[in-house]
Design a protein around this motif. Sequence first.
Motif, mmCIF file in Angstrom:
data_model
loop_
_atom_site.group_PDB
_atom_site.id
_atom_site.type_symbol
_atom_site.label_atom_id
_atom_site.label_comp_id
_atom_site.label_asym_id
_atom_site.label_seq_id
_atom_site.Cartn_x
_atom_site.Cartn_y
_atom_site.Cartn_z
ATOM 1 N N ARG A 223 5.630 4.295 -3.327
ATOM 2 C CA ARG A 223 4.260 4.391 -3.835
ATOM 3 C C ARG A 223 4.207 4.423 -5.353
ATOM 4 N N ASP A 224 5.355 4.674 -6.011
ATOM 5 C CA ASP A 224 5.390 4.722 -7.475
ATOM 6 C C ASP A 224 5.064 3.374 -8.111
ATOM 7 N N GLY A 225 5.055 2.325 -7.299
ATOM 8 C CA GLY A 225 4.723 1.007 -7.822
ATOM 9 C C GLY A 225 3.361 0.512 -7.380
ATOM 10 N N TRP A 226 2.512 1.417 -6.840
ATOM 11 C CA TRP A 226 1.240 0.989 -6.283
ATOM 12 C C TRP A 226 0.091 1.874 -6.769
ATOM 13 N N ALA A 227 -0.932 1.256 -7.331
ATOM 14 C CA ALA A 227 -2.083 1.998 -7.847
ATOM 15 C C ALA A 227 -3.348 1.170 -7.663
ATOM 16 N N PHE A 228 -4.492 1.831 -7.833
ATOM 17 C CA PHE A 228 -5.798 1.185 -7.774
ATOM 18 C C PHE A 228 -6.531 1.381 -9.092
ATOM 19 N N MET A 229 -7.450 0.469 -9.391
ATOM 20 C CA MET A 229 -8.466 0.710 -10.399
ATOM 21 C C MET A 229 -9.751 0.109 -9.868
ATOM 22 N N GLY A 230 -10.881 0.661 -10.317
ATOM 23 C CA GLY A 230 -12.148 0.095 -9.864
ATOM 24 C C GLY A 230 -13.307 0.669 -10.648
ATOM 25 N N SER A 231 -14.433 -0.021 -10.575
ATOM 26 C CA SER A 231 -15.636 0.417 -11.268
ATOM 27 C C SER A 231 -16.775 0.561 -10.269
ATOM 28 N N SER A 232 -17.615 1.565 -10.506
ATOM 29 C CA SER A 232 -18.774 1.824 -9.675
ATOM 30 C C SER A 232 -18.339 2.007 -8.219
ATOM 31 N N SER A 233 -18.891 1.230 -7.291
ATOM 32 C CA SER A 233 -18.488 1.373 -5.891
ATOM 33 C C SER A 233 -17.009 1.056 -5.707
ATOM 34 N N GLY A 234 -16.475 0.167 -6.555
ATOM 35 C CA GLY A 234 -15.041 -0.113 -6.511
ATOM 36 C C GLY A 234 -14.218 1.066 -6.997
ATOM 37 N N GLY A 235 -14.774 1.843 -7.937
ATOM 38 C CA GLY A 235 -14.095 3.049 -8.399
ATOM 39 C C GLY A 235 -14.019 4.096 -7.313
ATOM 40 N N PHE A 236 -15.105 4.196 -6.525
ATOM 41 C CA PHE A 236 -15.088 5.110 -5.386
ATOM 42 C C PHE A 236 -13.959 4.721 -4.428
ATOM 43 N N GLY A 237 -13.891 3.437 -4.093
ATOM 44 C CA GLY A 237 -12.830 2.980 -3.200
ATOM 45 C C GLY A 237 -11.453 3.231 -3.779
#
Length: 364
Positions: A223-237
């Motif tokens: 998991r050290d190589g996996w992350a998310f970014m998002g804005s608004s509803s994408g930030g929630f996800g």
Amino acid sequence: MQHDQQGDGDPTASGGRRPKRLPLLLISGGLVLALAAGGATAYKLGLFSDIGDPVSYGKVQQKVAPATDTGAAAKPGMTMPTGPAAEFVRTSRLPDGTQIAKTTLVGKKSGFTGDVWVWVPKEYDDPKYAKSAFPVLISLPGGRGYPKNYWGTGPGLGLQQAVSDGVKAGTSLPFVLVMPVINGDTKNHFDGSDIPGQPRMGTWMAEDVPDFTRANFRTFTSRDGWAFMGSSSGGFGAFKHVLKHPDRFKAAIASGVDIVPDSPLWKGDTRAMDADNPEKLAAKLIAAGGPDVYINFQIGTAETGRDKAEKFMREYGKGPVHTRLQVIQDGEHNGKSYVRGMREGSLEWISKVMTAPTPAPDVR
């Protein structure tokens, strides 16, 4: 749920269209001048376009590991692309020569079919890194989130350039950006979740998209190589997926985000909503004692929502749940503001908790 001001795209994106045909005489004359000045000038003049052309990845890695032997050159902790390889078409070419490409993904686990855009940094095709995995940043849009992802169709927002510039400055890892659609249609938002009776968007983002990424790119097994970014509803996800699946994902940058699920499609089913409620998920993770996750909120001073992020940080930012707030001066509820926040600190913060690719010492 707030919606980003730029909507689903950006006027600076290429949009996959080829330039209109010019009269033959103009083309002939322009072509002679352009070729005399160099091929790059021809592209600048718009006489040629490779938008819509096929794109392939991994030409460097194929020199060290043939496609028929995907595990031969893999180091411990990484996997070479497992296949089958997706068919990509180029949608944008950035000034530094990197490119954004699109494919259609049929989600085997979710049953949902949607488009995914990808971008790889220059380092990915550097021979020094041919045997190295790269960290992945799954990038989720706000707005409709379907049928486009504005992080993929709008390079003018600057996400890709921010990563490239950060790599040069030593403040960002060279992330592979994977940019899927996040909703099942143009009329509803799905909270990045498997809402009963609806397209399984949670499974799409948390399972199908990572499986697709492993099939096509050199990735880390942990998991050290996996992350998310998002804005608004994408930030929630983005931050919800990290809290719900801390065994798979380590960190998130969540911008202009709501804190709890609010899609009307839940129809008041609080039991189902609790399974995708970041507050409930954070409390469960704290009670379990880990694993550690890292959530970077971003809020502009010209938008609302800071109080919600700060309340979450006070109540749940403890134990294994590490939180940070990037305040964007004069920042609004849009992608350009959030990219500025990433440049000003969020990319550096998340890069410090992720695994970096490793160059081979004997390759130049």
